[in-house]
Design an enzyme around this catalytic site. Structure first.
Site, short mmCIF file in Angstrom:
data_model
loop_
_atom_site.label_atom_id
_atom_site.label_comp_id
_atom_site.label_asym_id
_atom_site.label_seq_id
_atom_site.Cartn_x
_atom_site.Cartn_y
_atom_site.Cartn_z
N ARG A 36 5.57 39.15 92.47
CA ARG A 36 4.78 38.12 91.78
C ARG A 36 4.46 36.91 92.64
O ARG A 36 3.32 36.50 92.76
CB ARG A 36 5.55 37.62 90.54
CG ARG A 36 5.74 38.64 89.45
CD ARG A 36 6.23 37.95 88.19
NE ARG A 36 6.67 38.90 87.17
CZ ARG A 36 7.08 38.55 85.96
NH1 ARG A 36 7.12 37.27 85.64
NH2 ARG A 36 7.47 39.45 85.08
N HIS A 57 -1.97 45.52 86.11
CA HIS A 57 -1.08 44.35 86.05
C HIS A 57 -0.55 44.18 84.63
O HIS A 57 -1.20 43.54 83.79
CB HIS A 57 -1.85 43.09 86.49
CG HIS A 57 -0.95 41.95 86.89
ND1 HIS A 57 -0.13 42.00 88.00
CD2 HIS A 57 -0.74 40.74 86.33
CE1 HIS A 57 0.53 40.86 88.11
NE2 HIS A 57 0.18 40.08 87.11
N TYR A 85 -16.22 33.20 77.58
CA TYR A 85 -17.42 32.40 77.84
C TYR A 85 -17.83 32.43 79.32
O TYR A 85 -18.90 31.93 79.66
CB TYR A 85 -17.19 30.94 77.43
CG TYR A 85 -16.94 30.77 75.95
CD1 TYR A 85 -17.85 31.23 75.00
CD2 TYR A 85 -15.77 30.15 75.50
CE1 TYR A 85 -17.62 31.06 73.65
CE2 TYR A 85 -15.53 29.98 74.15
CZ TYR A 85 -16.46 30.45 73.23
OH TYR A 85 -16.22 30.30 71.89
#
Length: 821
Positions: free
Chosen positions: A40, A86, A130
């Site tokens: 990570r 992921h 968006y």
């Protein structure tokens, strides 16, 4: 014979393993830590990416969301990444995607975004539904040749698909875009760099494997932040590149317009929140921390940053600038060049980072060349079969036509001509149109090209220099395509903004009491008055305390402070707390390590002191000593010995002399003696000195004055009852030291004893202070020139129980003309 039946509970018991809980916890924590470190938080040194970045780009690659495709909803990209590669929260993936699209976070953004992806004001990106995204062209260079067996693949989290362990990375992305992250027990913080500079350094490493970090820094002078700004000094950069760790000071780009009285900020340090910066400056203005600002505006737009700071008319632009630098416009970027090398975290130098990338790129080109060679050899084999078939085209056609089916035709061709299986597959599949002479020529040309390609690939694989030449050539192509101008400049300044830089230069009056209360006040607070006045309050003393010393110094002066016990201390004037006239002051215990009964007796400004000059000291008992100024170069915080004192003697006064000066010693009883300083040989700090004046039994020295041979001067003497006089220096004839001297001033009941003596010149001012705290500033020209052995005139009116405690001369060159009106 009976058989034993095992108890099921015993079988389960046999599977139980005894383990210490602390060992199990330790191993579990180590496993967790390594999972976070490798899975990570830390980037791989080869492609400069963490797993989440790599997976997002690979998901976009697999979905065809390239730079040539239309933008795709960010939510679609996040969904593809989360579903296939992921297995973490969508917010973490989207935050990473958004950051890769921010041109103020990434030096070379890897994602081309449409919509609101956040701002330097700290505004978050719009919701993923968006915004739209696709790969940036430069990101495709990280994935180039991924399908040519250039890197290893591993199964994804549910074993349905495979994902690359690392990307081929056609440029050193770790340095180019940098990285930051916090793992377990470690963190990384790698700054971004200019692509062209990093590639030049990599090529230099290819050509000069034995080069040093210093050699590489000729190509990579330092980080190149997306927000521009300036790197202050080069020491931090050098340490970071040399060791893998370092601190780099980054300063905003701004312009001080003294004519219009404004400071305009146009570039901010990397990762500085603009909106929060403006708020913090406004808070400091409102709280009075930065008093010189009258207005603050953020005029930033899409064209860039512009913060306008309007200054007050009375403000000093340099002081405001330094206050802003100290608190707001400079940040420290702590470099920790930590990355995964073969799956393990390692702190790397600049050379090691580039070498690890170069090793990776060499392996990528080798594997790609091997893959292409195998493909070329396979194709050449097919073409060889087709060419042989064309040589006996009639027989081949006849065999195929007479065969019962395709398999029979293939078998017949293999038996007759010795073709391989792949070759007969292509021969049988050949169309009639390929039997024309033109097609035959095309096959011939292709075969020649393939043979040339095979030869070239073999050269690359067999010759290390050829392989590195390919790596270098591809790096040059990347540079030519994506290189741009450096944004971050360097400011050659090896120091930090000190507290001194934030203090405006001004002449200050410093007072100290017998109880060790000390403070400073602007000299301008005390305007010049006519002699004979009472003066004004200079300090508020507690009951039983009285003023012991007063001196005048500039806020930036480094002072040598001498005490009655013969100690010397070093002190910056600005370190003394500035307070009002009516304030008592602060305890000097944190500034000077004074003993009980020890008082400041003299102050020397080091700005006017050279190693060739002398510090000439006189004691209460009449001893005088000259010591070279160079012996006072290293003064401890606890002070050092300036003179050895005996028989309860005290140091009274100190003057700076240059070896060609006359000295005038004045006594409390009104006597004085003038002699050449060369009569006192230079001595060490621990010496007592020699006798300068022979005192009457009840008399003691009041002070010493140095006669400047290049300046017209007078001797100014002040007594404890507020009287004084100015006499021409020629009235004091030169004698030999250790004499009784001549009468300087009458010390009768009216005058009282002498408290100080000094040489003064035209334009000088006299500052006198009483034991009760009254202070008065007077022009020396207000005193009529009189002879020796006179009564003098009133300097300062003191009340019955008060006495003048000390005096200080302010040289004409340091006086503000406005204060002398």
């Amino acid at each position: 014979m009976s058989s034993e039946i095992s108890d099921p509970d015993d079988d389960h018991a046999a599977e139980v393993q005894v383990a210490r809980i602390e060992d199990e916890m330790e191993q579990s924590y180590i496993d967790y830590a390594m999972s976070v470190i490798a899975g990570r938080a830390l980037p791989d040194v080869r492609d400069g990416l963490k797993p989440v970045h790599r997976r997002i780009l690979y998901a976009m690659h697999e979905a065809g969301v390239t730079s040539r495709a239309s933008h795709r909803k960010s939510s679609s990209v996040v969904g593809e990444t989360m579903g296939d590669y992921h297995p973490h929260g969508d917010s973490a993936i989207y935050d990473t995607l958004a950051r890769m699209a921010q041109d103020f976070s990434m030096r070379y953004p890897l994602v081309d975004g449409q919509g609101n992806f956040g701002s330097v004001d700290g505004d978050p990106p719009a919701a993923m539904r968006y915004t739209e995204a696709r790969m940036a062209p430069i990101a495709e260079e990280l994935l180039a040749d991924l399908d040519r067996d250039t890197v290893d693949f591993s199964s994804n989290y549910d074993d349905r698909l495979e994902e690359p362990d690392v990307l081929p990375a056609a440029f050193p992305n770790l340095l180019v875009n940098g990285s930051s992250g916090i793992a377990v027990g470690m963190s990384t913080n790698i700054p971004p760099h200019n692509l062209g500079e990093v590639i030049d350094a990599t090529i230099h490493l290819i050509d000069h494997p034995d080069c040093t970090v210093e050699d590489l820094m000729e190509h990579v002078p330092g980080p190149d932040f997306p927000t521009g700004a300036n790197i202050v000094g080069r020491n931090g950069v050098y340490k970071a590149y040399k060791t893998g760790r370092g601190k780099i000071r980054v300063r905003a780009e701004f312009e001080v317009d003294e004519e219009d009285g404004r400071i305009v900020i146009t570039e901010l340090p990397f990762q500085q929140n603009k909106s929060r910066l403006v708020e913090r400056i406004a808070d400091d203005v409102n709280e009075g921390t930065i008093p010189g600002i009258r207005d603050l505006r953020d005029e930033s737009d899409r064209d860039g940053i512009r913060i306008v700071i309007e200054l007050k008319q009375s403000a000093m632009p340099d002081v405001v600038k330094n206050q802003l630098l100290d608190n707001h416009l400079e940040r420290t970027f702590g470099v920790i060049n930590l990355a995964l090398v073969d799956g393990a975290p390692q702190v790397l130098t600049l050379k090691e980072t580039l070498q690890e990338y170069l090793d990776h790129r060499r392996e990528v080109v080798r594997r790609r060349s091997q893959h292409e060679l195998e493909e070329a050899q396979d194709r050449a084999h097919i073409l060889e079969g087709r060419l042989r078939a064309l040589e006996s085209v009639n027989d081949v056609v006849e065999i195929i036509r007479n065969a019962t089916d395709r398999d029979a035709a293939k078998s017949a061709l293999r038996e007759e001509y010795g073709f391989s299986q792949p070759q007969v597959e292509h021969i049988v599949a050949m169309q009639l149109g390929s039997l024309t002479s033109m097609e035959a020529e095309e096959i011939e040309r292709e075969y020649e090209d393939i043979q040339a390609r095979i030869e070239r690939l073999n050269e690359i694989l067999e010759d290390e220099s050829e392989l590195l030449g390919v790596v270098e050539g591809e790096l040059r192509e990347i540079k030519e395509e994506y290189d741009d101008e450096r944004r971050t400049a360097f400011v050659e300044d090896d120091g930090t903004v000190t507290h001194e830089d934030l203090i405006p230069e001004a002449e200050m009056v410093v007072t100290m009491s017998e109880d060790d209360y000390i403070k400073r006040m602007p000299l301008s607070t005390f305007t010049a008055q006519n002699r004979g006045g009472k003066g004004i309050i200079g300090t508020d003393l507690k009951e039983g305390d009285s003023v012991s010393s007063v001196f005048v110094a500039n806020t930036h002066d480094l002072l040598l402070v001498f005490t009655t016990h013969g100690q010397i201390y070093e002190l910056k004037t600005y370190q003394i707390p500035e307070m009002s006239r009516t304030a008592r002051g602060k305890s000097a215990v944190n500034l000077l390590d004074l003993e009980d009964g020890e008082e400041i007796t003299a102050v020397v400004n080091t700005d006017e002191l050279s190693d060739e000059q002398y510090l000439t000291m006189v004691t209460r008992g009449g001893y005088v000593k000259r010591t070279c100024a160079s012996e006072f170069g290293h003064i401890l915080s606890t002070g050092i010995r300036a003179i050895s004192l005996e028989d309860s003697d005290e140091l009274v006064d100190v003057e700076v002399t240059d070896g060609d000066t006359d000295l005038v010693i004045g006594t409390r009883g009104g006597m004085s003696i003038r002699f050449d300083e060369e009569e006192v040989r230079p001595m060490g700090r621990n010496a007592r000195g020699v006798r300068g004046i022979r005192l009457e039994e009840s008399d003691r020295v009041a002070g010493v004055a140095a006669v400047d041979p290049d300046r017209h001067s007078w001797v100014l003497t002040v007594t404890e009852n507020g009287y004084g006089k100015r006499s021409d220096i020629d009235a004091y004839r030169v004698q030999s030291r250790n004499g009784k001297g001549l009468i300087d001033i009458k010390t009768n009941e009216r005058n009282g004893e002498v408290i100080g003596i000094a040489t003064v010149g035209p334009g000088d001012h006299l500052v006198t202070m009483s034991r009760g705290g009254q202070i008065m500033r007077t022009r020396v020209e207000d005193f009529s020139i009189v002879g020796r052995n006179t009564m003098g005139v009133t300097v300062m009116e003191v009340v019955a129980d008060d006495r003048v405690a000390c005096m200080e001369v302010v040289p004409a060159e340091t006086i503000d003309p406005d204060d002398d009106e």
